[in-house]
Scaffold this active site. Structure first.
Site, PDB file in Angstrom:
ATOM      1  N   ASP A  49       0.844  -1.268  -0.012  1.00 13.70           N
ATOM      2  CA  ASP A  49       0.048  -0.120  -0.066  1.00 13.70           C
ATOM      3  C   ASP A  49       0.846   1.279   0.065  1.00 13.70           C
ATOM      4  O   ASP A  49       0.723   2.012  -0.651  1.00 13.70           O
ATOM      5  CB  ASP A  49      -0.932  -0.183   1.101  1.00 13.70           C
ATOM      6  N   GLU A  60       1.439 -10.127  11.536  1.00 13.33           N
ATOM      7  CA  GLU A  60       1.209  -9.698  10.237  1.00 13.33           C
ATOM      8  C   GLU A  60       2.628  -9.598   9.300  1.00 13.33           C
ATOM      9  O   GLU A  60       2.615  -9.922   8.224  1.00 13.33           O
ATOM     10  CB  GLU A  60       0.339  -8.505  10.250  1.00 13.33           C
TER      11      GLU A  60
END
Length: 540
Positions: free
Chosen positions: A196, A442
């Site tokens: 992102d 993550e």
């Protein structure tokens, strides 16, 4: 009871066909528990707290791991995602769960307005989705899931149902998203590529006027520190890009609105296109399994590999770079549809997956991976997401430095594809160690391996399972070139006829996804060994 639920509910004792060696039983069960906890009944969320819906490339990676627990659930994961496919072929990056409150995640369904704003593009009416996409790992995932239990797959007609949808997905990318005119697919939003807030997007994003802060609320800041996430300025630009695309009716190509071919942001990314090529190889294998012959799709994968090298390889950087299709002429950009972006990210290493790369390029990629810019095996434990020597490097801010398990998994597969077994084994061992010690984080600090972001993260657990199984008899990572000459697909049922072959009647009926006559004429010379994709801090 589903296989993953059985693993959790009973003591570890009898071994079954999908079990890894007993010495890895604890990690196996813990990973299975993560996937069980994140299962919603038809799909798996990346993280209940941070990402409470279904994400596109997450589901592909999750299915790759789930196949070792429950091939049926792995098939269902992909089927649920592709049930939300649009009529023009695109696979949306989010499929929203209607039971989740709107304020639990932004951008929410009322921002994307898929069923109304996307009606011309064939958005489904019965499910709410986003309008952008994510890396096309899905055909590779479908092929690996099939290989986990070919009998079940054939009995359910899994590949026969997946093939036309996957072919339409690839047609959308190759026809609607060739915005640079060089045969590669462009992303029209940073969230589409998956990384992102990568520094690769800083220059293209600088042209975008951000949406006013008062027009949105960042739900992501409820779950993590602001210093670890994209800045408010970047987020405002993400929102502006998405809103503009929505307001154009999610149209791509000439006539779509601003710019020559639509919006102001269009980038050819090496990882996105490498995954498309890998999935083209996988689609060729799927077509062959369904009774098709020919080489058209294999030839397409080879042409795309050549285009990737021609447009995105930078000999000076010794890696692949992104191309800013909307940018001014720059290094390597004159007359070729924009300029190369002089930022080194893990995206430029992912093409190592591809079996058709020239030897001198794979050698250079391995040298870059282990050199000062990424330091793998020297200063870093997993592959950092960005150049260690780059001005924007930050070991904790999402895609500006931390190491992610999915990109390291892809690099591991790429190393193995090109005979770098010792490096691949070392990376595999470290990934398994860190997945366990961080409770399936993550992402991690690339130096120390400390957990960052959410824990109990689905694709980390799923890919740990896949790495656990990579030394068993059938991992799905072998290549055709390793098969003895003259051997046949002995797993295929005797007497299979062309009635199983993919036909136009099995394809989506929307005219925007009309059948490509070459789609049934493909075999793969080489089965790609991995899948990709990445997940971002906000992810859209």
């Amino acid at each position: 009871m589903d296989r993953s639920a059985q693993l959790i509910a009973r003591p570890a004792e009898p071994a079954v066909v999908y079990d890894p060696p007993r010495t890895r039983r604890s990690l196996h069960v813990r990973a299975a528990r993560v996937l069980e906890d994140n299962w919603t009944g038809r799909s798996t969320v990346p993280s209940h707290s941070l990402y409470p819906h279904q994400w596109s490339w997450d589901s592909a990676f999750i299915a790759i791991g789930l196949r070792h627990l429950s091939p049926l659930r792995a098939q269902t994961e992909l089927e649920t995602l592709l049930d939300a496919q649009w009529g023009d072929g695109r696979v949306p990056h989010i499929v929203f769960n209607p039971s989740v409150p709107l304020d639990a995640y932004f951008p929410s369904p009322d921002f994307w307005r898929s069923s109304t704003a996307g009606s011309t593009a064939g958005a489904p009416r019965t499910v709410q989705t986003s309008g952008i996409v994510q890396p096309p790992v899905h055909a590779l995932a479908a092929w690996l899931v099939h290989r986990a239990d070919p009998g079940l797959s054939r009995a359910r007609g899994f590949l026969a149902r997946m093939y036309p949808r996957l072919a339409a997905w690839h047609r959308y990318l190759l026809h609607r998203r060739d915005l640079g005119g060089g045969s590669l697919a462009s992303v029209v939003h940073p969230w589409e590529q998956g990384m992102d807030n990568s520094p690769c997007w800083d220059a293209p994003l600088s042209r975008i006027t951000p949406a006013p802060a008062r027009t949105f609320r960042r739900a992501d800041l409820d779950h993590g520190a602001a210093e670890d996430r994209p800045t408010d300025l970047d987020y405002g630009r993400y929102v502006r890009l998405a809103a503009d695309y929505r307001d154009r009716g999610y149209r791509d190509g000439p006539g779509a609105g601003r710019g020559v071919d639509g919006g102001e942001f269009a980038v050819e990314d090496p990882a996105f296109n490498a995954l498309l090529i890998a999935s083209e190889h996988a689609l060729a294998r799927i077509a062959r399994e369904l009774g098709a012959s020919g080489t058209a799709r294999q030839a397409r994968a080879e042409r795309l590999t050549a285009a990737l090298v021609e447009r995105l390889w930078d000999p000076a950087a010794e890696m692949f770079l992104c191309r800013d299709v909307r940018g001014e002429e720059g290094r390597g950009g004159a007359g070729r549809g924009g300029a190369l972006i002089p930022e080194r990210s893990v995206s430029g290493l992912i093409p190592l997956l591809l079996p058709g790369l020239p030897r001198e390029i794979t050698t250079a990629l391995v040298r870059t991976l282990s050199g000062p810019h990424f330091g793998l095996g020297d200063t870093t434990r997993l592959v950092p997401s960005y150049d260690l020597l780059g001005e924007a490097f930050d070991p904790h801010r999402y895609w500006r430095g931390p190491a992610w398990f999915n990109t390291s998994w892809l690099v591991e597969r790429g190393l193995r594809t090109h005979g770098e077994r010792a490096r691949a084994d070392a990376l595999r061992a470290t990934a398994l160690e860190l997945a366990e010690s961080t409770d399936f984080a993550e992402y991690v600090d690339p130096y120390a391996g400390e957990a960052c972001g959410a824990t109990g993260f689905s694709w980390t657990a799923a890919l740990a399972l896949d790495l656990l199984h990579s030394d068993t008899a059938d991992t799905g990572h072998t290549t055709d070139t390793a098969r003895p000459a003259g051997t046949t697909d002995t797993a295929r049922p005797a007497g299979t006829t062309d009635t199983a072959r993919p036909t136009d009647t099995a394809r989506p009926t929307d005219t925007a996804a009309t059948a490509d006559t070459t789609d049934t004429e493909v075999t793969a010379e080489a089965e790609v060994t991995t899948v990709t994709a990445v997940k971002g801090g906000d992810r859209g």
